[in-house]
Motif scaffolding. Structure first.
Motif, PDB file in Angstrom:
ATOM      1  N   UNK A  96      36.738  55.739  63.837  1.00  0.00           N
ATOM      2  CA  UNK A  96      37.048  55.497  65.254  1.00  0.00           C
ATOM      3  C   UNK A  96      35.907  55.886  66.185  1.00  0.00           C
ATOM      4  N   UNK A  97      34.998  56.739  65.712  1.00  0.00           N
ATOM      5  CA  UNK A  97      33.844  57.167  66.495  1.00  0.00           C
ATOM      6  C   UNK A  97      32.652  56.280  66.161  1.00  0.00           C
ATOM      7  N   UNK A  98      32.134  55.558  67.139  1.00  0.00           N
ATOM      8  CA  UNK A  98      31.054  54.605  66.887  1.00  0.00           C
ATOM      9  C   UNK A  98      29.811  55.262  66.321  1.00  0.00           C
ATOM     10  N   UNK A  99      29.520  56.491  66.728  1.00  0.00           N
ATOM     11  CA  UNK A  99      28.321  57.180  66.245  1.00  0.00           C
ATOM     12  C   UNK A  99      28.378  57.452  64.743  1.00  0.00           C
ATOM     13  N   UNK A 100      29.567  57.502  64.185  1.00  0.00           N
ATOM     14  CA  UNK A 100      29.733  57.814  62.769  1.00  0.00           C
ATOM     15  C   UNK A 100      29.607  56.581  61.873  1.00  0.00           C
ATOM     16  N   UNK A 101      29.646  55.416  62.440  1.00  0.00           N
ATOM     17  CA  UNK A 101      29.735  54.185  61.646  1.00  0.00           C
ATOM     18  C   UNK A 101      28.405  53.839  60.972  1.00  0.00           C
ATOM     19  N   UNK A 102      28.429  53.803  59.687  1.00  0.00           N
ATOM     20  CA  UNK A 102      27.277  53.406  58.878  1.00  0.00           C
ATOM     21  C   UNK A 102      27.815  52.742  57.624  1.00  0.00           C
ATOM     22  N   UNK A 103      26.990  51.913  56.981  1.00  0.00           N
ATOM     23  CA  UNK A 103      27.475  51.200  55.797  1.00  0.00           C
ATOM     24  C   UNK A 103      26.293  50.687  54.982  1.00  0.00           C
ATOM     25  N   UNK A 104      26.584  50.333  53.747  1.00  0.00           N
ATOM     26  CA  UNK A 104      25.586  49.691  52.887  1.00  0.00           C
ATOM     27  C   UNK A 104      26.174  48.407  52.312  1.00  0.00           C
ATOM     28  N   UNK A 105      25.277  47.474  52.025  1.00  0.00           N
ATOM     29  CA  UNK A 105      25.634  46.226  51.346  1.00  0.00           C
ATOM     30  C   UNK A 105      24.593  46.014  50.256  1.00  0.00           C
ATOM     31  N   UNK A 106      25.036  45.720  49.022  1.00  0.00           N
ATOM     32  CA  UNK A 106      24.093  45.664  47.905  1.00  0.00           C
ATOM     33  C   UNK A 106      24.341  44.467  47.005  1.00  0.00           C
ATOM     34  N   UNK A 107      23.243  43.881  46.561  1.00  0.00           N
ATOM     35  CA  UNK A 107      23.246  42.939  45.453  1.00  0.00           C
ATOM     36  C   UNK A 107      22.513  43.623  44.313  1.00  0.00           C
ATOM     37  N   UNK A 108      22.297  42.928  43.237  1.00  0.00           N
ATOM     38  CA  UNK A 108      21.561  43.524  42.113  1.00  0.00           C
ATOM     39  C   UNK A 108      20.067  43.625  42.410  1.00  0.00           C
TER      40      UNK A 108
END
Length: 404
Positions: free
Chosen positions: A97-109
């Motif tokens: 819910x806190x925008x500052x905390x939002x992070x993510x990864x996206x991976x292929x091989x």
């Protein structure tokens, strides 16, 4: 024990204790080396919406779309597509819910795309498995130096708006890019996260030297009971990932459980021991733990938990209040994910040495350990002994200050 305390954030006006001084050491320069220019990511998290969009290196005019979503008990993930390219993405922190905390990864091989909120830092430092791989003014990048089936750990750090900001992302690289391989990776990410039953957050502030002495010019104005005619016992150690048993001046250990809503707080201070110049023990005391705090800030959901930690520890032989007040000062706010991902923001007085770790427990004493922050007290003016005085030294940010 379940403890809830309500304390204000540590004030920047607090000064460090005279017992916490002596010969200082230089800042760790392990991350100072020049990093290669980052590659552009194609799968980029929009921190405002918490969903992925196409980066500057677009794979398709249509952008990114979700092929399938997996809502688990411990994590959330998605299979994404942009043109003919398919990836698996972990969006557990992206749903914060806190925008500052939002992070993510996206991976292929073949690559890992990392994304985090642009909070206004001039540069962000990206570290993979303890080594700097890039510095960037943007808020995403692509890492192509990966191995299919590997599980690299990333940290992204930057200073913005007077605070340090650090995100930690644990990636599971798929073995292939077929629908089956990506689905299996999503299942693997969920199964790995479900193994963790609790996360222990540990902060310790310690004196690296074995012995410390009080310079006479400080002794005269500090108002402490024991001055330059005495010496103090230090902790005589460097950074340590030990869960317990290490010597320190002040610390806080908080426990977040992933199978129940309760949490535990363990505030701790070490013995401050004073000796005369001949080596005879003269006095010893422990600082109060009344203003050492750890508490959860959000409801239990089994996936993520926001927490707050704080340390105000006054030297037991120094004044408890007034302009000559001396003490350790730390505060941090964090979002912990069950899968080991995290976000931490805060400040700490730049002396003495500090260390912060996350320990993820699967059962009994079996755990993983992650270094969040390590800082060595500086020998530079206004970063070492002068930090005893509030007007001479401002707090440092909890970000990429060495030790990685």
């Amino acid at each position: 024990m379940n403890v809830t305390r309500t304390l204000g954030r540590w004030s920047a006006a607090a000064a460090l204790p005279v017992a916490l001084l002596a010969t200082t050491v230089a800042n760790d320069g392990s991350i100072a080396a020049a990093a290669p220019a980052p590659k552009e990511a194609a799968f980029v998290l929009n921190a405002t919406t918490g969903s992925f969009i196409t980066g500057k290196t677009a794979l398709a005019a249509g952008g990114v779309h979700t092929v399938k979503s997996y809502t688990g008990q411990a994590t959330d993930s998605q299979i994404l597509a942009a043109g003919s390219q398919h990836v698996i993405a972990d969006v557990t922190l992206a749903h914060s819910p806190n925008q500052a905390e939002r992070a993510a990864w996206a991976a292929s091989s073949k690559f890992v795309d990392l994304s985090w909120p642009d909070l206004g830092a001039k540069t962000y430092t990206v570290i993979r498995d303890g080594k700097v791989i890039a510095t960037t003014s943007g808020h995403s990048l692509r890492d192509t130096a990966i191995t299919p089936g590997s599980e690299p750990s990333y940290q992204i750090s930057g200073d913005a708006k007077g605070l340090g900001h650090t995100w930690g992302l644990n990636v599971t690289v798929p073995t292939g890019d077929t629908s089956t391989a990506l689905a299996q990776t999503a299942q693997k990410v969920e199964a790995k996260a479900k193994k963790y039953t609790k996360t222990v957050v540990t902060w310790r502030s310690f004196i690296r030297q074995s012995w410390v002495t009080v310079p006479s010019y400080i002794s005269k104005v500090a108002g402490c009971k024991y001055g330059s005619a005495y010496k103090y016992k230090g902790d005589g150690r460097g950074f340590s990932k030990a869960v317990s048993g290490t010597s320190f001046r002040a610390g806080v250990r908080g426990v977040v459980y992933w199978t129940k809503s309760s949490y535990d707080l363990f505030p701790e201070t070490g013995w401050t021991k004073v000796y005369n110049k001949k080596g005879k023990l003269i006095d010893k005391r422990k600082a109060s733990t009344k203003k050492i705090d750890f508490r959860t800030m959000t409801r239990f959901d089994g996936k993520t938990r926001a927490v707050h930690g704080q340390i105000e520890a006054t030297d037991p032989f120094c004044p408890k209040s007034g302009i000559r007040r001396a003490g350790i000062g730390v505060f941090y706010d964090a979002r912990l994910a069950r899968n080991g991902d995290f976000y931490v923001s805060g400040k700490a007085r730049p002396a003495p040495d500090h260390e912060m770790y996350l320990f993820g427990y699967t059962s009994g004493n079996k755990h993983s350990a992650k270094t969040v922050y390590q800082h060595k007290m500086s020998t530079k003016k206004f970063s070492g002994l002068e930090c005893l005085f509030a007007r001479a030294c401002e707090p440092s940010t909890i970000s990429n200050n060495g030790g990685y």
